[in-house]
Design an enzyme around this catalytic site. Structure first.
Site, mmCIF file in Angstrom:
data_model
loop_
_atom_site.group_PDB
_atom_site.id
_atom_site.type_symbol
_atom_site.label_atom_id
_atom_site.label_comp_id
_atom_site.label_asym_id
_atom_site.label_seq_id
_atom_site.Cartn_x
_atom_site.Cartn_y
_atom_site.Cartn_z
ATOM 1 N N GLU A 1 -21.159 3.727 -15.402
ATOM 2 C CA GLU A 1 -21.676 5.027 -14.956
ATOM 3 C C GLU A 1 -20.976 6.197 -15.642
ATOM 4 O OE1 GLU A 1 -24.256 5.472 -12.353
ATOM 5 O OE2 GLU A 1 -24.659 3.375 -12.838
ATOM 6 N N HIS B 1 -20.757 7.545 -6.677
ATOM 7 C CA HIS B 1 -19.822 7.644 -7.804
ATOM 8 C C HIS B 1 -18.474 8.110 -7.251
ATOM 9 C CE1 HIS B 1 -23.467 8.541 -10.577
ATOM 10 N NE2 HIS B 1 -23.048 7.318 -10.819
ATOM 11 N N CYS C 1 -21.103 16.812 -11.479
ATOM 12 C CA CYS C 1 -22.090 15.887 -12.043
ATOM 13 C C CYS C 1 -22.758 16.489 -13.261
ATOM 14 C CB CYS C 1 -23.206 15.600 -11.040
ATOM 15 S SG CYS C 1 -22.647 14.834 -9.535
HETATM 16 O O1 SUG Z 1 -27.547 8.947 -10.326
HETATM 17 N N1 SUG Z 1 -29.550 11.382 -8.752
HETATM 18 C C1 SUG Z 1 -28.386 11.049 -9.567
HETATM 19 C C2 SUG Z 1 -27.232 11.971 -9.237
HETATM 20 C C3 SUG Z 1 -26.093 11.785 -10.189
HETATM 21 C C4 SUG Z 1 -24.888 12.566 -9.797
HETATM 22 N N2 SUG Z 1 -23.854 12.370 -10.729
HETATM 23 C C5 SUG Z 1 -22.550 12.211 -10.456
HETATM 24 N N3 SUG Z 1 -22.124 12.002 -9.235
HETATM 25 N N4 SUG Z 1 -21.750 12.236 -11.431
HETATM 26 C C6 SUG Z 1 -27.997 9.592 -9.363
HETATM 27 O O2 SUG Z 1 -28.081 9.103 -8.223
HETATM 28 C C7 SUG Z 1 -31.901 11.280 -8.115
HETATM 29 C C8 SUG Z 1 -33.254 11.311 -8.788
HETATM 30 C C9 SUG Z 1 -34.392 11.290 -7.795
HETATM 31 O O3 SUG Z 1 -34.240 10.736 -6.721
HETATM 32 O O4 SUG Z 1 -35.452 11.865 -8.139
HETATM 33 C C10 SUG Z 1 -30.753 10.934 -9.057
HETATM 34 O O5 SUG Z 1 -30.975 10.248 -10.045
#
Ligand code: SUG
Length: 452
Positions: free
Chosen positions: A178, A252, A373
Site C-alpha cells: 500500500e 492504513h 493521504c
Molecule cells: O484506498 N478510498 C481510498 C482512501 C485512501 C486513503 N489513503 C491513505 N490512508 N493513505 C482507499 O480506501 C474509496 C473509493 C470509493 O469508495 O469510491 C477509496 O478508494
C-alpha cells in the site's frame, strides 16, 4: 550547510481527477462505505486539494503534483473482452455491470500516499532516491493504478543518476503493498540518515488471523521493498499494525500515525506493541544521533472512534523553514472535542510541533482520504530537486492555472450514472490532454498513445 544544498521534503499531491465519486468500493474504510452512492462534487474536490497546496506554499514549503490517471479506464475494460469503439466498450460494460465500471472509473489515485514507497538517498545503499509503486492488490479498483503510477513516476523522476523507479511488486496476495501509507521515517533532520519503519497489516505466510477487515499490507511486501531500496537491519524495522486499529477502520497505518524527522505522532492502538516499536526506534536513533519524540494519544483521552472519524493522525506533519513543525489537519479534528484538545495539548507540550492548521478537505475525506493521504513525501537534496521534471513543481501562478483548468473541465455533480456515459469519457480525456500540455509531460495516457 547552505540552505540551497539542504535536503527538504517535497510533497507530491494527487491532483483530484474529474471522475471523483462515491462508489463505496473500499471495504474496511468506514467513510467510503458510509458515503456510498452520495453525489460527489469533483470540481470542489480538486479545488480543495489545490487550496491545500496553496497553503503549503504559503508556509514556505515546496509543492508538486502527480497527475490523475485516465478514468474510466477503457483499456482495462477492453482487456476483459468488451470491444468496439471506446464508447461501445464503456456502454456495454456499463450495461453488463455498473459495479464493474465503478471500479474502472474511480479517481482513487488522488491518494498519492498510496502511490509508492519512497526511500531517500540518505538511507538507500547507492545514494539514489528509490521508489516502488504500490501494487494495491487488496482493493480491485486500486489494483488498477500501479502501471500508470510507474509511468508517471518514471517521467517525473527520469534521471537515473538520482532516482530509481522499481517495478511494482507482483500482483499476488502474498505481496499486498500500500506504499508510503504504511511507512514512516524517523531521523534527526531530512539531511541525515534515518530509520524507516514499515508497518504491515498481516503476515501472508503466518497463521490465519481474526481480522474483520482486510490487513492490506503484507509483511512479505514490506520486507521486499526494504530489500529493493537497499535498506538493512539497522535502518529498517518492521512492525505489525494492531488488529484493533484495522477492525475499527484504520485500513492504513497513516490513519493512526504520522512521523516527521524526530517525531512519531500516534494513537495508543496504532501498533500491536508500541513499546517494542519505541525501543526499536530509540536504539536506532542513538546510532543516527538524534533524540526521538514519541507523542502518543491515549485511548482514554482520545477514543479510537474519534481518531477514525476525524482523521487526527492523517495530518501532514511538516518542518517549517524557520524551525519547528506544523500539523496540517482536516477541519473535522477541530470539530471533535477530544482530538482538538489533544492537538492543543501537543502544541503546549515539550516537542517540536508548534503550529496547527485546519483545512477543509471534505470531498476527499468522505472517501477516507485526509491531508496525509493526498500527498507523497519525497526528501530531495538540491541536485535531486533540480532533476525533478519541472512541470509538476508548483508555484502560486501554476496553481491559478490549474484552478482555471479545473473550473473549465470538471463537473460539480457526479454519480455512478455518469461513469457509463461516453460524453463524460470524452470530457475526462479532453481534461487530461490539456493537463499533459500544462505540465509539459510526455503523453502518459493510453488514449493519447493509441490515438483513439
Ligand atoms: O484506498 N478510498 C481510498 C482512501 C485512501 C486513503 N489513503 C491513505 N490512508 N493513505 C482507499 O480506501 C474509496 C473509493 C470509493 O469508495 O469510491 C477509496 O478508494
Amino acid at each position: 550547510m547552505s540552505s540551497e544544498s539542504k535536503t527538504v521534503e517535497m510533497n507530491f499531491d494527487g491532483l483530484v481527477g474529474p471522475s471523483h465519486n462515491y462508489a463505496g468500493l473500499s471495504y474496511g474504510n468506514i467513510a467510503s462505505s458510509s458515503n456510498k452512492r452520495n453525489v460527489a462534487n469533483p470540481k470542489a474536490a480538486a479545488l480543495q486539494g489545490i487550496a491545500k497546496m496553496r497553503h503549503m506554499l504559503d508556509l514556505g514549503l515546496p509543492q508538486a503534483i502527480l497527475p490523475p490517471q485516465e478514468r474510466p479506464y477503457v483499456p482495462g475494460l477492453r482487456a476483459l473482452g468488451f470491444n468496439g469503439t471506446d464508447a461501445n466498450v464503456l456502454q456495454t460494460a456499463f450495461a453488463k455491470s455498473r459495479a464493474l465500471v465503478a471500479n474502472y472509473g474511480s479517481a482513487s489515485c488522488m491518494w498519492t500516499a498510496n502511490a509508492a514507497t519512497v526511500t531517500p538517498g540518505a538511507d538507500s545503499s547507492d545514494g539514489r532516491v528509490h521508489f516502488t509503486p504500490a501494487n494495491l492488490t487488496a482493493m480491485p479498483h486500486r489494483a488498477l493504478e500501479d502501471q500508470q503510477t510507474r509511468r508517471a513516476l518514471s517521467a517525473i523522476f527520469a534521471d537515473r543518476d538520482h532516482f530509481t523507479v522499481h517495478p511494482p511488486l507482483a500482483h499476488t496476495p502474498l505481496l499486498g503493498d500500500e506504499g508510503a501509507a504504511n511507512h514512516n521515517r524517523l531521523c534527526g533532520s531530512h539531511d541525515g540518515a534515518g530509520v524507516e519503519v514499515f508497518v504491515y497489516g498481516r503476515d501472508a505466510l503466518g497463521p490465519k488471523t481474526n481480522l474483520k477487515f482486510p490487513g492490506r499490507q503484507t509483511l512479505q511486501a514490506s520486507e521486499a521493498v526494504a530489500r529493493l531500496h537497499g535498506l538493512n537491519d539497522t535502518n529498517a524495522v518492521l512492525h505489525p499494525q494492531s488488529a484493533t486499529a484495522i477492525n475499527a477502520g484504520a485500513f492504513h497505518n497513516d490513519v493512526v500515525c504520522v512521523s516527521n524527522e524526530s517525531v512519531l505522532f500516534f494513537h495508543e492502538n496504532a501498533f500491536d506493541d508500541p513499546n517494542a516499536l519505541e525501543s526499536d526506534v530509540a536504539r536506532r536513533a542513538e546510532i543516527f544521533g538524534f533524540r526521538p519524540h514519541f507523542i502518543m494519544a491515549g485511548a482514554d483521552a482520545v477514543p479510537l472512534q474519534d481518531v477514525i472519524s476525524s482523521y487526527l493522525f492523517n495530518s501532514q506533519l511538516v518542518t517549517l523553514p524557520a524551525g519547528g513543525m506544523a500539523l496540517i489537519l482536516p477541519t473535522q479534528v477541530e470539530e471533535t472535542a477530544s482530538t482538538k484538545a489533544f492537538v492543543d495539548q501537543t502544541l503546549a507540550g515539550d516537542n517540536p510541533i508548534t503550529q496547527a492548521h485546519y483545512l477543509d478537505l471534505r470531498q476527499s475525506m468522505a472517501n477516507g482520504g485526509g491531508p496525509a493521504c493526498l500527498r507523497l513525501r519525497v526528501a530531495l537534496d538540491a541536485k535531486q530537486r533540480a532533476a525533478v521534471h519541472p512541470g509538476v513543481i508548483m508555484d502560486h501562478k501554476k496553481l491559478d492555472i490549474l484552478a482555471t483548468w479545473v473550473n473549465t473541465h470538471y463537473r460539480d455533480r457526479l454519480s455512478l450514472n455518469h461513469l457509463g456515459d461516453p460524453k463524460f469519457l470524452q470530457e475526462t480525456r479532453d481534461a487530461l490532454d490539456a493537463l499533459t500540455r500544462l505540465l509539459d509531460l510526455p503523453n502518459l495516457y493510453d488514449f493519447q498513445r493509441s490515438g483513439t
